[in-house]
Scaffold this active site. Structure first.
Site, short mmCIF file in Angstrom:
data_model
loop_
_atom_site.label_atom_id
_atom_site.label_comp_id
_atom_site.label_asym_id
_atom_site.label_seq_id
_atom_site.Cartn_x
_atom_site.Cartn_y
_atom_site.Cartn_z
N GLU A 1 0.68 -1.19 0.02
CA GLU A 1 -0.19 0.07 0.06
C GLU A 1 0.92 1.13 0.07
OE1 GLU A 1 -3.17 -0.13 2.89
OE2 GLU A 1 -3.02 2.18 3.02
N LYS B 1 -6.69 -0.88 11.86
CA LYS B 1 -6.26 -1.30 10.59
C LYS B 1 -5.04 -0.57 10.41
CE LYS B 1 -6.03 -1.57 5.78
NZ LYS B 1 -5.04 -0.63 4.96
N ASP C 1 4.44 -14.50 11.63
CA ASP C 1 3.32 -14.85 11.00
C ASP C 1 2.16 -13.95 11.27
OD1 ASP C 1 0.81 -16.29 10.83
OD2 ASP C 1 1.35 -18.02 11.85
N HIS D 1 -2.23 10.30 -0.05
CA HIS D 1 -2.30 9.25 -0.73
C HIS D 1 -2.42 9.58 -2.31
CE1 HIS D 1 -4.46 6.18 1.96
NE2 HIS D 1 -3.43 6.63 2.62
C1 MEV Z 1 -5.38 3.18 5.30
O1 MEV Z 1 -4.81 2.13 5.08
C2 MEV Z 1 -5.25 3.17 6.97
C3 MEV Z 1 -6.26 4.40 7.35
O2 MEV Z 1 -7.43 4.28 7.16
C4 MEV Z 1 -5.96 4.39 8.89
C5 MEV Z 1 -6.92 5.27 9.92
O3 MEV Z 1 -7.87 5.95 9.14
O4 MEV Z 1 -6.64 5.66 11.02
C6 MEV Z 1 -5.76 5.80 6.99
#
Ligand code: MEV
Length: 444
Positions: A87, A283, A299, A396
């Site tokens: 990513e 995430k 892992d 991004h």
């Molecule tokens: C994107 O891979 C991860 C984010 O969405 C994490 C977040 O919103 O804190 C930017």
């Protein structure tokens, strides 16, 4: 000939035979696909064999970017962190957060515990009081009979720490569990734990079979299964950063340090109370954690499964990180279970995993826990910083634009023109394509 989508004996085919069957039955340009798959084979046959043997039915390798995030100051030691991730922005964000905190004391970490767990589930149809009464003697036997497998781990300072009898009969008739806790030192220990657990299961049955006193109880005990638990809440590490609010510096669009700190804390609070936000928040943490876990041959499925269970330990899925502002001090920290190893398994077989560990100066498992937790916190800090200041899309889109430009085969001059053009506007594949078409037309 119509394509065949199923086959028996596939695993017995040679690698070339497997590729042939796949390309003939699933692809429109078989020759091209063969060439493509072969182009990712390692040039050294021995190395390719090592990679092939990590899995089964291997046809080729699946390339992923291996990058580094420099300038991490963790417990006063500088690190350059290896990261494997597909990513865009993740490595850039980690590096930027690392640099930010480098001049503000860096990351401080603490390993809170390193206990790993395994379970033997079994049915006992005999008298409940009897199994409880016998357990101290049974436990002694179980420990003794496992020693054959634990001896070398014990020499390294680990082994089986304890075995408990858990009565599950209120949830499932006749069901009990041996809950064993382990110290596996620098190895992740999955094989070691599973070997011990299967022995515990055998010893449990033998105990009733071989003892005169319990001979009649042999038929009362039946092992259901023996396997480690990936939920290791006591294999826990904390990473934190802190500084006086005024040292947080300046932020885009005239945002003050105090305003930033308050917004940041609010964003973390939202992830503490709302599972939808918590999932995305966590995430973001695992963007960093998984990248290092993969780079070091650990892992990542185990690490993720464990972390998400831990995030739900109070009955609702919630943020793994927390933030406070007290007496003008901004504090941001993370507590996370991380069962990782730095010896054995893929860590010593995968050529790049070995290099990753070398880059980290051959850490112990505990040191690797500290490093990974710090990267998770850095990643989380970078994401929230973007979210409460410029928004996430700005960074991004910059990376996205680069990817689109490479896909559209833009030359360096076109890249410069596009970066300038899209510095304010919205980036989309069609907008970039249109821009390049116009540019190419006007340049003849
Ligand atoms: C994107 O891979 C991860 C984010 O969405 C994490 C977040 O919103 O804190 C930017």
């Amino acid at each position: 000939m119509s394509p065949k989508k199923t086959i028996s004996g596939f695993s017995k085919l040679s690698k070339a035979g497997k590729i042939k069957w796949i390309v003939q039955n699933f692809f429109k340009e078989p020759d091209h696909v063969v060439q493509e798959l072969e182009s990712y084979w390692h040039s050294n046959e021995e190395q390719q064999k090592i990679l092939d043997n990590f899995s089964e039915n291997t046809l080729s390798n699946f390339p992923m970017p291996f990058g580094v995030a420099p300038n991490f100051l963790i417990d006063s030691n500088p690190y350059c962190i290896p990261m494997v991730i597909e990513e865009s922005s993740v490595v850039a964000a980690a590096s930027s957060a690392a640099k930010f905190w480098m001049s503000r004391g860096g990351f401080v970490t603490e390993v809170l515990a390193t206990i790993k767990l395994g379970q033997v589930h079994f049915e006992w149809t005999g008298d409940k009081a009897k199994i409880k009464y016998l357990f101290p003697d049974l436990k002694k036997k179980l420990m003794e009979e496992c020693f054959l497998f634990t001896r070398s781990m014990v020499k390294r300072g680990g082994g089986i720490l304890d075995i408990e009898l858990i009565d599950l009969t209120d949830k499932e008739d006749k069901l009990y569990q041996l809950k064993a806790s382990f110290e596996t030192c620098d190895s992740m220990g999955a094989n070691f734990i599973n070997t011990c657990l299967e022995q515990l299961g055998r010893s449990l049955v033998d105990y009733f079979k071989n003892s005169e006193e319990c001979k009649n109880d042999e038929k009362e005990v039946r092992v259901v299964m023996s396997i480690l638990s990936n939920y290791t809440p006591d294999c826990l590490v904390r990473a934190s950063v802190e500084c006086p609010i005024m040292q947080l510096g300046k932020f885009p669009n005239g945002m003050t340090a105090e305003d930033f700190a308050l917004r940041f804390r609010k964003a973390v609070r939202i992830a503490e109370i709302d599972p939808y936000r918590a999932t995305t928040h966590n995430k973001g943490i695992y963007n960093g954690i998984d990248a290092v876990v993969i780079a070091t041959g650990n892992d990542f499925r185990a690490i993720e499964a464990c972390g998400h269970t831990y995030a739900s330990r109070n009955g609702q899925y919630a943020s793994l990180s927390h933030c406070t502002i007290d007496d003008g001090i901004f504090k941001f920290w993370l507590e996370i279970p991380l069962a990782v190893g730095t010896v054995g398994g893929l860590t010593s077989l995968h050529p790049i995993a070995k290099r990753s560990l070398e880059l980290l100066e051959s850490p112990s498992a505990k040191q690797l826990m500290r490093i990974i937790a710090a990267v998770g916190l850095a990643q989380n800090f970078a994401a929230i910083r973007s979210l409460v200041t410029t928004g996430i899309q700005k960074g991004h889109m910059k990376m996205h634009l680069q990817n689109i430009l490479s896909q559209l085969k833009a030359d360096p001059k076109e890249e410069i023109a596009a970066i300038q053009h899209f510095s304010e506007g919205l980036v989309s594949f069609s907008a970039v394509r249109e821009f390049l078409e116009k540019l190419r037309l006007s340049n003849g």
